[in-house]
Structure formats: C-alpha cells, structure tokens
Design a protein around this motif. Structure first.
Motif, short mmCIF file in Angstrom:
data_model
loop_
_atom_site.label_atom_id
_atom_site.label_comp_id
_atom_site.label_asym_id
_atom_site.label_seq_id
_atom_site.Cartn_x
_atom_site.Cartn_y
_atom_site.Cartn_z
N TYR A 117 0.83 -1.21 0.00
CA TYR A 117 0.00 0.00 0.00
C TYR A 117 0.87 1.26 0.00
CZ TYR A 117 -4.61 -2.13 0.48
OH TYR A 117 -5.78 -2.80 0.25
N ASP A 262 -2.40 -4.57 -3.61
CA ASP A 262 -3.23 -3.61 -2.89
C ASP A 262 -4.64 -3.71 -3.49
OD1 ASP A 262 -2.41 -2.73 -5.34
OD2 ASP A 262 -1.97 -0.68 -4.71
N PRO A 265 -7.59 -0.54 -3.38
CA PRO A 265 -7.30 0.58 -4.29
C PRO A 265 -7.28 0.15 -5.76
CG PRO A 265 -5.79 0.59 -2.44
CD PRO A 265 -6.54 -0.69 -2.36
N ASN A 274 -6.83 5.57 -11.66
CA ASN A 274 -5.86 5.66 -10.56
C ASN A 274 -5.95 6.97 -9.78
OD1 ASN A 274 -4.65 3.16 -10.84
ND2 ASN A 274 -3.22 3.89 -12.40
N ALA A 279 -9.70 5.85 -4.63
CA ALA A 279 -8.52 4.99 -4.79
C ALA A 279 -7.36 5.54 -3.98
CB ALA A 279 -8.14 4.86 -6.26
N GLN A 280 -7.19 6.85 -4.01
CA GLN A 280 -6.11 7.48 -3.26
C GLN A 280 -6.35 7.38 -1.74
OE1 GLN A 280 -3.27 8.84 -4.63
NE2 GLN A 280 -4.05 7.96 -6.53
N LEU A 282 -8.16 5.06 -0.17
CA LEU A 282 -7.98 3.67 0.24
C LEU A 282 -6.51 3.29 0.32
CD1 LEU A 282 -10.86 1.88 -1.68
CD2 LEU A 282 -10.54 1.88 0.79
N ALA A 283 -5.71 3.81 -0.59
CA ALA A 283 -4.28 3.49 -0.58
C ALA A 283 -3.56 4.16 0.57
CB ALA A 283 -3.64 3.93 -1.91
#
Length: 468
Positions: A117, A262, A265, A274, A279-280, A282-283
């Motif tokens: 991650y 990961d 994301p 992306n 997504a950001q 969650l990452a």
C-alpha cells in the motif's frame, strides 16, 4: 514474570467488551484489505464465495466453542491452556506452537501488505523499510501497555471500518455482473479443487478472531465479556467478508484482483481510474486497516509466547515482564525480529499457507477440547455453554480437518514445510521442554488440580460403593 520458577507477575486487567470487539475485529480486518485475493485464480468469484461461507461457518461454530472454554479457563495461554487441560502437556504444547506459528508468520504477511500500500503512494519506499518501521513502532506501543494499545486500536478500527463502508457505498452501484459471473459460464475455473485451494485464503478474512481468549487475564469480567467480544466480532467479520469480496471483484474482475498487492485501491482504480479520490484514500488511509491488524497480531503472538514460556515450554527469557508496565516485553521483541527476517526471505502468498496451517492445528485441538472437557469434566463451571452442542464443535472440527489439507493443493512444498516445523517442535518437546515445566504457571497449576481431583474420585469410588 521473572526468570525464576514459581514467581508469577500477573497481567494488568483493563479490557471491557468494546475493547474485545475492537481488538477482535481489528486483528482480522486487514484480511479485507489484503491476502484473500491470492486464492481467486482457481476459484473465481463463486468459488471464493463458497470457500468464504464454509470458513465463516467454521469460525462461527468455533467461536461459540471457545467462548465456553474461555470462561472455564481464563488464562493468557488461551488455545494452549484449553488443549493442555483436555489432552495433556504434549498436545497443549503442539497447540501453542500452532498458535505461535500462525501469528509470528501473520505479522510479516501483513507487513508486506503495508509495504504494498505504501508503494502505491510512494514507489521509492522499500517494503522492508516500511515493515521495520511498523515493527519498531508497535512493539513499543505494546510494551507501554494493553490499555494504551486498545485505545489506539479503537481509533484505527473505526477508521478502517468507515473506509470499507465508503467503498461499499461507492462501489456497489458500479459492479459489473460479468466480473462475478462470466458469460462463458466458467464460474469456478478450478472446479472442486479450485474451491478447496481457496480455503486458506478465505480463512484470511477471519483468521485471528480466536486470539481473544489469550486476553482473558487482562479482561475485567471475563465470564460475561469474553463471549460478547468473540460473537459480536465474528458477526461483524462475516458481513464484511461477503461485501468486500463481492464489491472488489465486481469492480475489477478476477484478472486484476488475482495479482493485486493492494486489492481495494486496485479495484477502485480499475473502475474509476488511478487518480480517483477513493482509490487514493484507500491506498493512504486504507493503511489503517492493515496497521490495526498488524498491531493486533503482535499482541497475539506475544501472549502465546509469554504463556508457553511462563509454563516452561519455551526459554524463560521470553517470559520476562516489564516491572512498571506489566507487559511481556521479550515475548514482544524477539519474535518481531524473526518476522522481519521473513519479510525479506518469503512471498506473502506462501507465508499465508504456513500461517493458516498452524492456525488449523490449533482449531482442531480447540474443538476437540470442547468435546473432551464436556465428557471428561462435566461439572466444571460454564457461565457460557456452546449452543447446539455437540453439533457446533463437530461442524467446526470437520471443516478444520478439510481445510488443513487444502494447503496440499495450494502448494505441496509449503505443506511439507509446515509438517516439518511440527516434527521439529515435537523433537524439541520430548528432548528438552517436558523436563522444564513450571508447575506454578496458572495453566499448569489448574490442569494439575484437575488431575488430582480426578485421581481422588477414582480412589474414593470403591469406598463409596462399599458404604452403599
């Protein structure tokens, strides 16, 4: 505890039902963020769903059984103490080794997931560096104290749960049904074998909820609070497991999910891109879920190592307690260094097989303990009794036996490695450990009292018969 036999320093009682629920969910929640997806290549969505439901039944029925055991035997040894009471020292030791193997290896698996991650956000940060930082940070937290850890864990768990709910809210309307049920009709690519090989990875969605009994000595009212924490935690995880697998696979498809380090994301990115905000998030914030589990796993391995060392099965240095904080600092630190080495040497999908194998050994003996102690010691005080006994522990036992051979299909080499670990542990026990037992350790003292009581009953039985 000091290194001298007979000198016992008790763990600090600080945990309530909400703490137990938080720790139970927290130690497992990383399974939603990382690991389960490695079983998809042969199972597909439907096969993984079937495997997940089978493992959910195994864990739910086992949770009901160990709720009974933990109220009868409220010791830090947890699984080891259950098997020790029911089946003697050797089986107790082997159960403890299974638990240690499970958690000491689970820690580097989650650490690798954390690294994945972090790499999503900062590609220049090596996985080993991220893992080493996490180990150092949370070993320090656990040495400070259980209550301080539980407070931090509560914050981490609620953030992680909030992120999962947010993913469900955003992702459910966008699911592609063809990702879940391919139009070519190949619903389970590997057939029956595919479902079977997915079992160890489906376990990852629940694995570690059973560690809560190891916190019995640190729970304020273990008779009432432990069953509440175990059962509520398991129900929460069951709901999460179905929603997470369905949403992630439905958004990204099997091909993306199988190779994703990961997965959450990656699932959002596959559907929205992306740069999509979720997504950001969650990452980045999604790391919280992995960190919550990572810190919980350190707690779990330290308590089992401490209990085995306190009883003499492992070297006494591992039972050393921090005099001010009342925490087993050596049982926290030394296994941590072993885990960091494993981060460097192995891939997470292989380590999962060893971790789940060790877990399943303890599941088998714990379910047997429920059955044996009901027959062997029916008069033990049970403030919680397993519902639908004996059906409940038998179902869990059968599923655990089936699941333990699933790793044979997933990777034969690591199946043999797992067997070899227990063979070496057995040799160690018969040559050294059985001669070092500390009779004053709570688990050993309680088991000895049971043996004495049983022998007394046998001795007095003929006299009572004559009197009649």
């Amino acid at each position: 505890m000091s290194s001298k036999k007979g000198e016992i320093i008790v763990l600090k009682k600080a945990l309530t039902p909400i703490h137990l629920w938080t720790i139970g969910v927290g130690i497992v929640i990383s399974g939603n963020y990382f690991g389960w997806n490695f079983g998809l290549s042969q199972s597909g969505y439907l096969g993984m769903l079937i495997a997940t439901l089978f493992m959910a039944i195994m864990y739910l029925t086992m949770t009901l059984g160990i709720s009974e055991l933990s109220t009868m035997l409220p010791y830090a040894g947890g699984p080891y103490s259950f098997a020790r009471r029911a089946m003697g020292r050797y089986i107790g030791f082997i159960t403890g080794i299974g638990v240690v193997l499970q958690y000491v290896i689970a820690a580097p698996i989650i650490a690798i997931g954390i690294g994945g991650y972090i790499s999503f956000l900062f590609p220049s940060v090596p996985t080993v560096v991220a893992a080493a930082f996490m180990y150092a940070l949370f070993m320090g937290v656990h040495i400070i104290g259980i209550k301080e850890y539980a407070t931090i864990e509560m914050v981490l768990v609620f953030i992680a749960l909030g992120l999962l709910v947010l993913m469900y809210f955003v992702g459910l309307p966008q699911i592609n049904v063809a990702h879940l049920f391919p139009e070519n009709g190949d619903l389970i690519p590997g057939g029956f074998k595919g479902v079977w090989s997915a079992l160890p990875y489906a376990m990852w969605l629940f694995l570690a909820i059973e560690m809560l009994p190891m916190l019995s000595e640190e729970t304020r009212d273990v008779q009432k609070d432990m069953p509440k924490g175990l059962i509520s935690g398991m129900i929460t995880l069951l709901v999460l497991s179905v929603l997470t697998t369905t949403v992630a696979i439905g958004l990204a498809g099997i091909d993306v999910m199988t190779v994703a380090e990961d997965p959450l994301p990656a699932a959002i990115a596959a559907a929205f891109g992306n740069t999509y905000w979720l997504a950001q998030i969650l990452a980045s914030v999604g790391l919280v879920g992995l960190i919550a589990s990572f810190s919980g796993v350190i707690l779990a391995y330290s308590r089992q190592v401490y209990a085995l060392s306190r009883a003499g099965y492992l070297p006494s240095i591992l039972a050393k307690m921090h005099k001010k904080r009342q925490t087993p600092y050596m049982a926290i630190i030394l296994p941590g260094f072993i885990g960091l080495v494993l981060v460097i040497l192995f891939n997470p999908d292989d380590l999962i097989l060893i971790s789940t194998f060790g877990a399943l050994v303890s599941y088998i003996t714990m379910n047997l303990s429920v059955l044996i102690l009901r027959k062997k010691e029916p008069n033990l005080v049970r403030t919680f009794k397993t519902p639908l006994y004996p059906f409940t522990p038998i179902v869990s036992l059968v599923l655990a036996v089936i699941a333990i051979f699933a790793s044979f299909f997933a990777n034969f080499t690591f199946f043999i490695v797992s067997l070899a670990v227990f063979a070496v542990a057995s040799i160690y026990y018969w040559i050294w450990a059985r001669h070092q037992i500390n009779e004053d350790a709570p688990e050993e003292r309680f088991a000895k009292e049971a043996t004495t009581s049983h022998e007394s009953q046998i001795t007095t039985a003929p006299i009572e018969a004559i009197r009649e």
